[in-house]
Design an enzyme around this catalytic site. Structure first.
Site, mmCIF file in Angstrom:
data_model
loop_
_atom_site.group_PDB
_atom_site.id
_atom_site.type_symbol
_atom_site.label_atom_id
_atom_site.label_comp_id
_atom_site.label_asym_id
_atom_site.label_seq_id
_atom_site.Cartn_x
_atom_site.Cartn_y
_atom_site.Cartn_z
ATOM 1 C CD GLU A 37 -7.532 23.108 7.306
ATOM 2 O OE1 GLU A 37 -7.653 24.298 7.294
ATOM 3 O OE2 GLU A 37 -7.740 22.348 7.941
ATOM 4 C CB THR A 41 5.459 -5.896 -11.121
ATOM 5 O OG1 THR A 41 5.958 -4.799 -10.408
ATOM 6 C CG2 THR A 41 4.602 -5.510 -12.229
ATOM 7 C CB CYS A 95 -10.864 23.817 13.647
ATOM 8 S SG CYS A 95 -12.409 23.352 14.074
ATOM 9 C CB THR A 125 10.032 -7.276 -12.931
ATOM 10 O OG1 THR A 125 10.699 -8.666 -13.170
ATOM 11 C CG2 THR A 125 10.972 -6.133 -13.487
ATOM 12 C CE LYS A 126 9.917 -13.933 -10.965
ATOM 13 N NZ LYS A 126 10.687 -15.105 -10.526
ATOM 14 C CD GLN A 149 -13.236 25.109 19.238
ATOM 15 O OE1 GLN A 149 -12.786 24.481 20.023
ATOM 16 N NE2 GLN A 149 -14.394 24.901 18.606
ATOM 17 C CG HIS A 173 -10.872 22.683 8.991
ATOM 18 N ND1 HIS A 173 -9.963 22.055 9.671
ATOM 19 C CD2 HIS A 173 -12.092 22.483 9.793
ATOM 20 C CE1 HIS A 173 -10.282 21.499 11.051
ATOM 21 N NE2 HIS A 173 -11.538 21.728 10.886
ATOM 22 C CB SER A 227 -0.863 0.117 1.120
ATOM 23 O OG SER A 227 -0.224 0.125 2.400
HETATM 24 N N1 GLN Z 1 -12.695 20.085 19.112
HETATM 25 C C1 GLN Z 1 -13.164 21.111 18.584
HETATM 26 C C2 GLN Z 1 -14.733 20.998 18.474
HETATM 27 O O1 GLN Z 1 -15.316 19.953 18.258
HETATM 28 C C3 GLN Z 1 -12.346 21.619 17.349
HETATM 29 C C4 GLN Z 1 -12.471 20.508 16.110
HETATM 30 C C5 GLN Z 1 -11.611 20.669 15.230
HETATM 31 O O2 GLN Z 1 -10.562 21.522 15.302
HETATM 32 N N2 GLN Z 1 -11.815 20.221 13.858
HETATM 33 O O3 GLN Z 1 -15.224 22.062 18.192
#
Ligand code: GLN
Length: 539
Positions: free
Chosen positions: A510, A192, A382, A189-190, A386, A508, A14
Site C-alpha cells: 500500500e 483567520t 504483514c 473570518t475573525k 502472518q 506493505h 489542526s
Molecule cells: N507484528 C508483526 C511483526 O512485527 C507484523 C507487523 C506489521 O503488521 N506491520 O512482524
C-alpha cells in the site's frame, strides 16, 4: 533555477489538511515540469512517529530508505512522483538530538547552547538539506501543528529568519479555518484574522491564505480578509470541503494557486500544467457506477487514519477498475465462529490488516478460516500474512497451537518467528526491518502475474517472519511461498494457488500505490473481487 522554498503553516485548528494543500501544490508544479519535494516538520519530541500508537497519530508511513514517518508523507507520494526519505520528515526530537550530539562532540567550542541560534540554525540547516542537493526547483516545507503552539515557536522563528535571508526565494502559505455558524447563518473570518495576526507577531507576513471552509466564501468576504491580513486579494484562496481529496489539486488550479506562487517567486508562468492523467483518474473515480465491497479486518476500525495507505490504495485500484469503493470495517475483536458468516458474506474481497500484539488476533484467524473455506478473494498484509500462515498451520497442517512467537513465546509450532537480526535488538524505536527490499516472485505465480514482473521492491515494517523450517510442509499442503528476498531467502509472499485470490505479503504494497501509478497487486485483488462479486450475484 535557484531552489525556491515554500512554507506551509496552519492556524485556528489542526486537521485542516496542510498535507493535502502541500501535496496539491506539488502535484501542480510537477505537472508544469518542475522538480518538487515536500518535507514535514513535526513539533513533537519523539524522534519519529514509529513508536506512536495509531490512536495518537494514525498510520505510520514508511519511506523507501526505512524511515518511520508521518502519514502526510503518504499523501506527498500519492499526489506526486516523489519518493520521500528520512530527510523529508524531521521532528523536534531529531533537531534536539542533533544539537545535543554536536554539543557532546565539542562542536560549539565552549558556547552556551541555546534555542536561538543553535536549535533554529539546526532547523534551518534541515530545511535547506534537500534544496542543497540541487535536485529540486521547489522545496515545500510543511510546519506541523498550529501557529501559536509553544512547540512550534522555534520552527516559526527559523522560518522567519529564512524568509529574511532568502527574499523572493521564500514564500509562506497560511492555511486557516472559516467556520460557518449555523444559528447565525454566517461564515466567520475573525479566527483567520487572529491567526494571521499571531503569525505577524512572530515577524511573518503570509503571502497566500488558503481558507478551509464548509461553504463557499463570497468574493467580498475574501476581499475583506485580504485587506485585514495584508495579502493581495487574488492570493486569498478557498478550500471548500470536497467529496474526494483528489479533486483538491484541480480546485487549487482553478483559483490559480500554482500561478500565484510562481509569480510571487519570480518564476515565469508559461502554459498550463499537464493534468490529463490526473483528470482521467478523477473522472473514473467520480463516474464509477457500480460498487466493489471490500472488508477490512483490523482492530483500529474506529480510527479513520489508522489504515490510511490501505484505504487509498484500495480506492485507487477500485477507480481504475471503474468501481466505487465500499469499504466496510470489520472489528477483529468482535469476530466469532458464530457471527463470521453474517459479517463477511456481503464482501467481494477482504483485507486482513497489519498490526502488532495479541489484541484482536483470534478474530483474524476466524475470518481467515471462513474466507479460505469459502474461497473469497483475500489479501493479508504483514501481520495479515502472518495470520494466514498461522491459520493454515492450525487448520490444514493440523498443528494445534501454532502461533507467532510475538503472541506466544512458548508455542510448540513457531511458524512465525522473530527474525535472527532482531534477536539482539532491545530498543523499540527505528529498529524493525524497515524500508524497501527486493522480492523475487516465483514465475507463473498469481503474484508474479499480478505485477507482470518477477522482481519487485516493496517496503517493510516488521520484526517477525515466516519460519522457513516449516516451508516444505506448507508447500506440500498447498500454501506456496511465491516471493522471497533474493539475498536472505526470507519468505515475503505466500499464496494458495488453488484459490481464486488468496495472497499474503510480508511487505506493505500500500505504501507504494499512487494516483498515477497504482499498485499492481491492489489492482489485481480488486479485479478478482469484482469477478467474485458478480459470480455471487448471478448465483
Ligand atoms: N507484528 C508483526 C511483526 O512485527 C507484523 C507487523 C506489521 O503488521 N506491520 O512482524
Amino acid at each position: 533555477m535557484e531552489t525556491k522554498y515554500i512554507f506551509v503553516t496552519g492556524g485556528v485548528v489542526s486537521s485542516l489538511g496542510k498535507g493535502i494543500i502541500s501535496s496539491s501544490l506539488a502535484c501542480l508544479l510537477e505537472a508544469r515540469g518542475f522538480r518538487v519535494t515536500i518535507q514535514k516538520f513535526d513539533p513533537y519530541i519523539n524522534i519519529d512517529p514509529g513508536t506512536l500508537n495509531p490512536y495518537e497519530h494514525g498510520e505510520c508511513y514508511v519511506t523507501v530508505d526505512g524511515h518511520e514517518a508521518d502519514l502526510d508523507l503518504g499523501h506527498y507520494e500519492r499526489f506526486t512522483n516523489m519518493r520521500t526519505t528520512r530527510a523529508n520528515n524531521i521532528t523536534t526530537g531529531r533537531i534536539y538530538q542533533n544539537v545535543i550530539d554536536k554539543e557532546r562532540h565539542g562542536d560549539y567550542l565552549g558556547k552556551t547552547v541555546q534555542i536561538i541560534p543553535h536549535i533554529t540554525d539546526e532547523i534551518k540547516r534541515n530545511v535547506k538539506l534537500l534544496g542543497n542537493t540541487g535536485n529540486f526547483d521547489f522545496v515545500i516545507t510543511e510546519i506541523g501543528g498550529t501557529v501559536g503552539d509553544i512547540e512550534s515557536l522555534p520552527f516559526i522563528e527559523a522560518m522567519r529568519q529564512l524568509q529574511w535571508e532568502l527574499g523572493d526565494s521564500a514564500l509562506c502559505i497560511h492555511l486557516t479555518y472559516v467556520p460557518y455558524i449555523r444559528a447565525a447563518k454566517e461564515l466567520k473570518t475573525k479566527p483567520t484574522q487572529h491567526s494571521v495576526k499571531q503569525l505577524q507577531e512572530a515577524g511573518i507576513r503570509p503571502d497566500i491564505l488558503v481558507l478551509r471552509t464548509e461553504r463557499d466564501i463570497p468574493a467580498d468576504m475574501r476581499r475583506k480578509i485580504a485587506q485585514f491580513c495584508n495579502v493581495s486579494a487574488d492570493a486569498v484562496i478557498q478550500s471548500v470541503d470536497l467529496p474526494t481529496i483528489y479533486q483538491v489539486p484541480l480546485k487549487m488550479h482553478e483559483q490559480h494557486l500554482d500561478e500565484i506562487v510562481m509569480r510571487k517567486m519570480g518564476v515565469p508562468v508559461e502554459g498550463e500544467p499537464d493534468m490529463a492523467a490526473w483528470m482521467h483518474f478523477v473522472h473514473k473515480l467520480e463516474n464509477a457506477e457500480r460498487t466493489v465491497t471490500i472488508g477490512l479486518v483490523g482492530k483500529y476500525v474506529e480510527l479513520q487514519d489508522a489504515y490510511k495507505s490501505i484505504n487509498e490504495a484500495l480506492l485507487q485500484a477500485a477507480a481504475y477498475n471503474d468501481r466505487k469503493l465500499n469499504l466496510v470495517y470489520v472489528h477483529s475483536e468482535k469476530l466469532t465462529e458464530e457471527n463470521v458468516g453474517e459479517k463477511l458474506a456481503g464482501m467481494d474481497g477482504v483485507i486482513i490488516a497489519p498490526g502488532f500484539g495479541q489484541r484482536g488476533i483470534e478474530g483474524k484467524f476466524v475470518a481467515l478460516k471462513w474466507l479460505r473455506e469459502h474461497d473469497v478473494p483475500t489479501f493479508g498484509i504483514c501481520l495479515g500474512m502472518q495470520c494466514m500462515v498461522i491459520e493454515f498451520a492450525r487448520n490444514v497442517l493440523g498443528l494445534a497451537d501454532a502461533n507467532s512467537t510475538e503472541m506466544d513465546l512458548h508455542t510448540p509450532h513457531n511458524v512465525i518467528d522473530l527474525m535472527d537480526e532482531q534477536k539482539s535488538v532491545t530498543d523499540k524505536g527505528g529498529t524493525m526491518r524497515l524500508g524497501a527490499y527486493d522480492c523475487r516472485l516465483a514465475p507463473g505465480s498469481r503474484v508474479a502475474r499480478a505485477y507482470g514482473r518477477d522482481l519487485v521492491s516493496e517496503r517493510h515494517r516488521h520484526r517477525f517472519e515466516f519460519n522457513s523450517d516449516y516451508r516444505a510442509r506448507f508447500e506440500e499442503a498447498g500454501m506456496k511461498c511465491t516471493g522471497e528476498n533474493p539475498a536472505t531467502g526470507l519468505v515475503e509472499v505466500v499464496e494458495l494457488p488453488d484459490h481464486r485470490w488468496y495472497i499474503g505479503t510480508q511487505y506493505h504494497p500500500e505504501y507504494s500505490s499512487t494516483v498515477l501509478s497504482p499498485n499492481p497487486l491492489f489492482l489485481d485483488f480488486i479485479k478478482s473481487a469484482i469477478v467474485y462479486g458478480e459470480e455471487k450475484m448471478n448465483k
